[in-house]
Write an enzyme that holds these catalytic residues in place. Structure first.
Site, mmCIF file in Angstrom:
data_model
loop_
_atom_site.group_PDB
_atom_site.id
_atom_site.type_symbol
_atom_site.label_atom_id
_atom_site.label_comp_id
_atom_site.label_asym_id
_atom_site.label_seq_id
_atom_site.Cartn_x
_atom_site.Cartn_y
_atom_site.Cartn_z
ATOM 1 N N GLY A 50 0.858 -1.174 0.000
ATOM 2 C CA GLY A 50 0.000 0.000 0.000
ATOM 3 C C GLY A 50 0.894 1.223 0.000
ATOM 4 O O GLY A 50 2.083 1.118 0.289
ATOM 5 N N CYS A 51 0.327 2.361 -0.311
ATOM 6 C CA CYS A 51 1.139 3.564 -0.340
ATOM 7 C C CYS A 51 1.528 3.952 1.090
ATOM 8 O O CYS A 51 2.600 4.477 1.344
ATOM 9 C CB CYS A 51 0.363 4.683 -1.007
ATOM 10 N N GLN A 52 0.645 3.684 2.041
ATOM 11 C CA GLN A 52 0.872 4.107 3.430
ATOM 12 C C GLN A 52 1.397 2.974 4.305
ATOM 13 O O GLN A 52 2.251 3.182 5.146
ATOM 14 C CB GLN A 52 -0.429 4.638 4.031
ATOM 15 N N SER A 53 0.829 1.792 4.166
ATOM 16 C CA SER A 53 1.300 0.670 4.975
ATOM 17 C C SER A 53 1.234 -0.611 4.146
ATOM 18 O O SER A 53 0.490 -0.693 3.181
ATOM 19 C CB SER A 53 0.453 0.522 6.240
ATOM 20 N N ALA A 118 -5.267 3.571 0.356
ATOM 21 C CA ALA A 118 -3.954 3.039 -0.036
ATOM 22 C C ALA A 118 -3.161 2.455 1.123
ATOM 23 O O ALA A 118 -1.968 2.638 1.242
ATOM 24 C CB ALA A 118 -3.120 4.130 -0.721
#
Lengths: 138, 409
Positions: A50-53, A118
Site C-alpha cells: 500500500g502507499c501508506q502501509s 492506499a
C-alpha cells in the site's frame, strides 16, 4: 456463529465507544494481540503493497474452511486485519466469496477500506475473496 | 507596496476552511506542503468568473470574451510583477509545477544529445526526477544526482565536481518538501552558469514562503503550482527567460498556440501563447492572479519570519521527545518538520492525529529515493503556512504525546 453474527458481535462491541480515540485505542490493542506472521511467511508473493502501509496475507484451507493469517507494518492496519480475519476464518470459501462486510462501515472504519486510503486493506479483502474463489475452482 | 502590519488572526479570517471543526475538534491544518487553504477573495474571484465573466479567451469579438481575456492577461502580469520577470511573455500558464517541468523536459530537452548531462539532487520530488528519466530514455542523456548529507544539506563540493561542459541543465528543488531545506540556489545558479548550463528552480515549496525575484536569482526557469500558494488547483506557472523560451520548440500542439495552420505546415504563435495549446484553465489563472494579489497585501517578510519561528518552535519541542528523530536538520530550513518515531509507523501516528483534528501528511512525500537514503519507509510531516500559530503547535504536540502513549503502551 454465522458470519453475520460475528459481524454483529463486532458492531455491538464498538457501540460502547463514542469517542474516536477510544475506538482507535481498542483497534490498536487488537492489533497488538494479532500474532505476528513468521518472517519466512512474509514473502514477496504474500505482500500487498500500500502507499501508506504494507500487508502480508497467508492463506490455508483446512477441512474445507478458510484460514487466513496476516500482518502489517502499521498497527492500526493490523488491528483492522484482526477484525477481518476473525470474520472470515473458519468460513467456507463460498461464504467468503459471497460475503458483504457490512460491519466495517457500521463501526465507522469505511475510510480504511476505501480505494483512496492506499493502506493495502482493500486489496487484502479482494485477495482474500480471490483465494477463496480459487479454492472453489480447484 | 502598502502593507497592513502582519497579524495571524487577521489573516486567518480570510480562510473559511480554517474556521471548521473536524471530528468535533477545531481543525489544525499542518498539511500546507501538500496544498494550502484558499482565502475568500480567491473563492469569490472563481465564483464571479464562472457566474458572470465566463467566456473563451483570445480571438473573441464579443464583450464577455474581451473581459475574460483582459482578466486572464492581467493575472499573467500580476504574477510577472510578483516574481520580478521581465515581461508577461516570460510567464507560461501550465497545469502545475509538474506540468511546467515536463514542458521544459520535452521542449528544452528536444535539443539535447546523447551524453549530455542533467543534474538534479538527492532531495528531489518525483516530479523533478521522472521527467528527466523519461528524457534520458528518449535522448540518451545522463541523469546525475548531487548527494546530500544526513542533515539534509547539499554536498556542494560534490556538486562542483559534477559540473562540466557536459552539464546542460541543473534542475533543483528550491525548498525541499520533505526536509524543509532551503538550498543555496543563487550560488548553485552562478556556478552552473559558469559551465554554460541552464538552471531550473522547482519553486513549488518556495513561492509561498520566500520573496522570489527571478531576475536577482538569475534562474533560467522557475516553476510553481497555484494551489500551494493559496490559489486554485490545476493551474501553475512556468517562468522562463524570454530569449531561451524563444529558441524552444512548442510542447503541445493545438488551438491558441498557432499563428497559421495549413495541411503542409503550421507556424506558431509568439510567446507566451506558443506554449499554451488549447483553452487554458482561465478561471484558475484568474484565481491564481487574485491569490498573488492577496499576497501583495501582506507583509511577506513578516510572514516568512513567522513561518520560520513556527518551524523552530515545533522542531525545538519535538527534539526533546525520546525516540523521535527529526528528518532534515539543515541550518537553513523553513516551514517543514518531518520526523519518525522508533517502533511507530507514520500511518498510525497520522491516523491518530487526524482523529484529534490535526491534518499532517505521512508517507514518502513523493520522495522515495530520499526515503531510501535515510533508510526509512516514510515520515510524519507537519508543514506550516503563515496562518498557523504557536497555540496550534502546542495542541499538536499534546495530541502527538497522546498518540505515542496509545501506540507505545
Amino acid at each position: 456463529m454465522s458470519i453475520q453474527e460475528k459481524q454483529q458481535e463486532i458492531i455491538d462491541e464498538f457501540a460502547i465507544y463514542d469517542d474516536w480515540m477510544d475506538k482507535y485505542e481498542y483497534i490498536i490493542e487488537l492489533g497488538k494481540s494479532v500474532p505476528t506472521l513468521a518472517p519466512e511467511l512474509k514473502t514477496k508473493e504474500r505482500l500487498i503493497e500500500g502507499c501508506q502501509s504494507n500487508v502480508w496475507l497467508a492463506t490455508e484451507i483446512k477441512d474445507g474452511k478458510m484460514h487466513f493469517s496476516a500482518d502489517s507494518d502499521a498497527i492500526i492496519t493490523k488491528g483492522i486485519i484482526g477484525l477481518l480475519i476473525h470474520v472470515y476464518n473458519n468460513e467456507s470459501p463460498e461464504t467468503v466469496v459471497q460475503s458483504d462486510l457490512f460491519f466495517i462501515s457500521q463501526i465507522g472504519l469505511a475510510e480504511h477500506l476505501s480505494p483512496t486510503r492506499a493502506n493495502g486493506l482493500l486489496s487484502m479483502v479482494k485477495r482474500m475473496k480471490t483465494e477463496a474463489l480459487h479454492s472453489l475452482s480447484k | 507596496m502598502e502593507h497592513t502590519p502582519f497579524s495571524v488572526s487577521a489573516i486567518r479570517e480570510h480562510f473559511p476552511a480554517l474556521q471548521q471543526k473536524v471530528y468535533g475538534k477545531p481543525l489544525i491544518y499542518f498539511d500546507n506542503g501538500a496544498t494550502s487553504q484558499k482565502p475568500q477573495v480567491v473563492l469569490d474571484t472563481l465564483a464571479k468568473y464562472y457566474a458572470i465573466e465566463n467566456a473563451n479567451i483570445h480571438r473573441g469579438v464579443h464583450y464577455l470574451s474581451q473581459q475574460a481575456t483582459s482578466a486572464y492577461e492581467a493575472a499573467r502580469r500580476t504574477i510577472q510583477q510578483y516574481i520580478g520577470a521581465k515581461g508577461p511573455e516570460e510567464i507560461i500558464f501550465t497545469k502545475g509545477a509538474t506540468d511546467s517541468i515536463n514542458l521544459v523536459a520535452f521542449s528544452f530537452g528536444e535539443r539535447l544529445k546523447p551524453g549530455d548531462e542533467i543534474l538534479i539532487s538527492a532531495m528531489e520530488h518525483h516530479s523533478n526526477i521522472v521527467p528527466w528519466q523519461l528524457l534520458c530514455e528518449r535522448k540518451g542523456c545522463v541523469l546525475r544526482v548531487i548527494p546530500i548529507s544526513k542533515k539534509g544539506e547539499l554536498d556542494l563540493e560534490a556538486f562542483e565536481q559534477m559540473l562540466s561542459e557536459r552539464t546542460k541543465l541543473l534542475s533543483i528543488i528550491h525548498i525541499s518538501n520533505t526536509l524543509g531545506t532551503i538550498n543555496p540556489v543563487k550560488e548553485l545558479i552562478a556556478k552552473a552558469h559558469k559551465v554554460g548550463a541552464k538552471v531550473l528552480l522547482d519553486g513549488a515549496q518556495s513561492i509561498q514562503h520566500l520573496a522570489i525575484d527571478v531576475k536577482d536569482l538569475n534562474c533560467d526557469f522557475y516553476t510553481f503550482s497555484g494551489h500551494k500558494v493559496y490559489g486554485p488547483t490545476g493551474i501553475g506557472v512556468l517562468y522562463g527567460k524570454e530569449e531561451l523560451l524563444e529558441t524552444m520548440p512548442p510542447y503541445q500542439g493545438g488551438g491558441d498556440m498557432i499563428a497559421k495552420v495549413t495541411f503542409e505546415r503550421s507556424t506558431y504563435n509568439s510567446l507566451p501563447l506558443k506554449f499554451e495549446a488549447g483553452t487554458p484553465h482561465i478561471a484558475g489563472a484568474i484565481g491564481l492572479g487574485s491569490a498573488i494579489s492577496f499576497l501583495q497585501s501582506i507583509d511577506m517578510q513578516a510572514a516568512a519570519a513567522h513561518e520560520l519561528e513556527l518551524t523552530k518552535y515545533a522542531q525545538g519541542i519535538l527534539d526533546t521527545f525520546e525516540g523521535l528523530h527529526i528528518i532534515g536538520e539543515a541550518k537553513n530550513k523553513t516551514s517543514v518538520v518531518s520526523f519518525t518515531i522508533d517502533q511507530m509507523h507514520p500511518f498510525d501516528i497520522g491516523t491518530l492525529l487526524d482523529k484529534q483534528g490535526i491534518a499532517v501528511r505521512t508517507g514518502h512525500h513523493c520522495t522515495q529515493p530520499l526515503m531510501d537514503f535515510y533508510q526509512i519507509p516514510g515520515t510524519v510531516r507537519a508543514s506550516f503556512a503563515f496562518y498557523n500559530t504557536k497555540e496550534e503547535i502546542d495542541t499538536f504536540v499534546a495530541a502527538l504525546e497522546r498518540s505515542m502513549q496509545i501506540l507505545g503502551s
